[in-house]
Design a protein around this motif. Structure first.
Motif, short mmCIF file in Angstrom:
data_model
loop_
_atom_site.label_atom_id
_atom_site.label_comp_id
_atom_site.label_asym_id
_atom_site.label_seq_id
_atom_site.Cartn_x
_atom_site.Cartn_y
_atom_site.Cartn_z
N GLY A 172 31.45 64.92 84.50
CA GLY A 172 32.36 65.68 85.47
C GLY A 172 33.68 65.26 85.20
N THR A 173 34.46 66.19 86.10
CA THR A 173 35.95 65.99 85.89
C THR A 173 36.50 66.02 87.23
OG1 THR A 173 35.83 67.13 83.60
CG2 THR A 173 37.95 66.91 84.81
N VAL A 174 37.44 65.09 87.62
CA VAL A 174 38.30 64.97 88.87
C VAL A 174 39.61 64.69 88.44
CG1 VAL A 174 37.64 62.80 89.16
CG2 VAL A 174 38.21 64.11 91.21
N MET A 227 40.32 61.81 95.93
CA MET A 227 39.83 61.76 94.51
C MET A 227 38.58 60.89 94.66
SD MET A 227 41.65 60.58 90.94
CE MET A 227 41.23 60.86 89.46
N CYS A 228 38.42 59.86 95.20
CA CYS A 228 37.44 59.03 95.23
C CYS A 228 36.18 59.59 96.21
CB CYS A 228 37.68 57.70 96.17
SG CYS A 228 38.62 56.70 94.82
N ALA A 229 36.56 60.50 96.94
CA ALA A 229 35.57 61.14 97.80
C ALA A 229 34.95 62.25 96.94
CB ALA A 229 35.99 62.06 99.07
N THR A 230 35.54 62.89 96.07
CA THR A 230 35.17 64.05 95.01
C THR A 230 34.41 63.14 94.14
OG1 THR A 230 36.90 65.27 95.67
CG2 THR A 230 35.72 65.70 93.41
N ILE A 231 34.70 61.77 93.61
CA ILE A 231 33.96 61.18 92.54
C ILE A 231 32.50 60.80 93.28
CG2 ILE A 231 33.66 58.73 91.73
CD1 ILE A 231 36.77 59.00 91.40
N ASP A 232 32.44 60.49 94.55
CA ASP A 232 31.11 60.26 95.33
C ASP A 232 30.25 61.51 95.32
OD1 ASP A 232 32.14 57.83 95.89
OD2 ASP A 232 32.47 58.27 98.00
N ARG A 266 41.50 51.81 90.69
CA ARG A 266 40.76 52.18 91.80
C ARG A 266 39.52 53.06 91.61
NH1 ARG A 266 42.86 54.72 97.39
NH2 ARG A 266 40.85 55.16 98.38
N ALA A 267 40.14 54.04 91.10
CA ALA A 267 39.51 55.33 90.46
C ALA A 267 38.41 55.20 89.66
CB ALA A 267 40.13 56.83 89.91
N GLY A 287 27.42 53.53 88.78
CA GLY A 287 26.72 53.37 87.37
C GLY A 287 27.23 54.15 86.35
N LEU A 288 28.30 54.94 86.47
CA LEU A 288 29.08 55.61 85.64
C LEU A 288 30.21 55.20 84.76
CD1 LEU A 288 28.23 59.25 87.75
CD2 LEU A 288 27.09 58.17 85.76
N VAL A 289 30.69 55.77 84.00
CA VAL A 289 32.00 55.31 83.45
C VAL A 289 33.17 56.38 83.84
CG1 VAL A 289 33.22 54.87 81.23
CG2 VAL A 289 30.69 54.51 81.29
N GLY A 290 34.27 55.85 84.42
CA GLY A 290 35.42 56.55 84.71
C GLY A 290 36.35 56.57 83.49
N ALA A 291 36.56 57.73 82.70
CA ALA A 291 37.40 57.65 81.57
C ALA A 291 38.61 58.33 81.88
CB ALA A 291 36.52 58.41 80.62
N PHE A 292 39.62 57.73 81.73
CA PHE A 292 40.91 58.18 82.10
C PHE A 292 41.50 59.07 80.67
CE2 PHE A 292 45.64 58.43 81.41
CZ PHE A 292 46.19 58.65 82.74
N HIS A 293 42.09 60.39 81.39
CA HIS A 293 42.32 61.29 80.13
C HIS A 293 43.81 61.26 80.03
CE1 HIS A 293 43.19 65.03 78.33
NE2 HIS A 293 41.77 65.46 78.52
N PRO A 294 44.58 60.72 78.98
CA PRO A 294 45.86 61.00 78.68
C PRO A 294 46.38 62.53 78.42
CG PRO A 294 45.11 59.02 77.45
CD PRO A 294 44.07 59.88 78.19
#
Length: 293
Positions: free
Chosen positions: A70-72, A85-90, A140-141, A149-156
């Motif tokens: 997914g993407t946020v 953003m955190c609400a959308t992550i949920d 935080r994100a 249980g997922l990986v948040g991957a920051f996108h430069p």
């Protein structure tokens, strides 16, 4: 090695927004993703593809496609934006639990230029205090994603506060965030993707494949185009048509034991015709095949 699977994102059909009259309808986009030879997809902007099950699950299964991520997006300088953003992550995480290959949520930073007009909307340079806020909110994100249980991957990203190699490495020093490494954005920001990947493979679990035409970039710089204008002039091209040696990149992935998905993205917004993306996606897939993907 067969450990790398190739997917594609809605971006390659000119999709930058959940809804826009200039964007390919979601069902046509999903049909053509399969026809063009890809095995997996990203959700793209939250709300573009169906974001409830069984609707999404049925649509993907009917086409034999895996959901990969997914993407946020959010403004990492604004705490309230990160609340949203955190609400959308949920919400995204609740959807992804039904898809065993979807292990990532890509964290997209806000640009300092307007995505449609290219007008500068904030200062491209951050103070030390602003950088501290930025890093705090990226962390935080990412932590919110990890809580599911997922990986948040920051996108430069182009025209954001983390796009050059120096900026990316500073972010990695100041957080423990993983990267969604985008080869095209990396070249656009003046970097060299093969050597950067080799140096930081342990922080790069997820990859976007994108190519950049540096001749168009040079013209963009000379004539002071916005990124939005540069996209209409073809700055981002199908893999194999730009400046990146994808055979060398594939070799580097093998040497580091990369095991997972690479997802093709090509900025096409706005598409002049809905017939345009499919042959481009097909050519890109064939070029990647020749490079070993």
């Amino acid at each position: 090695m067969e450990n790398i699977k190739v997917g594609i994102a809605p971006d390659s059909w000119g999709v930058w927004f959940p809804e826009h009259e200039k964007q390919t309808p979601w069902y046509r986009c999903m049909d053509e993703m399969k026809v063009s030879g890809y095995d997996g997809v990203e959700l793209g902007p939250w709300g573009y593809f169906p974001n409830t099950n069984p609707m999404l699950k049925n649509a993907l299964e009917a086409r034999g496609l895996s959901l990969v991520a997914g993407t946020v997006g959010g403004d990492f300088l604004d705490d309230a934006s990160i609340d949203a953003m955190c609400a959308t992550i949920d919400d995204i995480a609740a959807l992804l639990k039904d898809f065993p290959e979807a292990k990532y949520i890509v964290l997209l930073p806000a640009m300092y230029t307007d995505l449609e007009t290219g007008v500068q909307v904030c200062d491209p340079n951050l103070t030390g205090a602003q950088w501290a806020i930025y890093c705090k909110n990226v962390q935080r994100a990412a932590d919110r994603v990890a809580s599911h249980g997922l990986v948040g991957a920051f996108h430069p990203h182009v025209d954001c506060h983390v796009q050059t190699e120096t900026q990316i490495e500073r972010l990695m020093d100041d957080t423990d965030v993983m990267l969604c490494f985008d080869t095209g954005h990396h070249v656009y920001g003046g970097g060299e993707p093969v050597s950067f990947y080799q140096k930081h493979a342990d922080r790069i679990p997820y990859i976007h494949i994108k190519d950049c035409d540096l001749a168009v970039k040079a013209k963009m710089d000379a004539e002071h185009w916005s990124f939005a204008k540069a996209v209409t002039e073809g700055i981002m091209v199908e893999p194999g048509k730009g400046s990146i040696d994808f055979a060398a990149f594939r070799k580097a992935l093998d040497e580091k034991g990369y095991d997972g998905w690479v997802v093709v993205e090509q900025d096409l917004f706005p598409v002049k015709s809905f017939d345009l993306p499919l042959p481009i996606a097909q050519r890109g897939r064939e070029n990647l095949r020749k490079a070993g993907f």
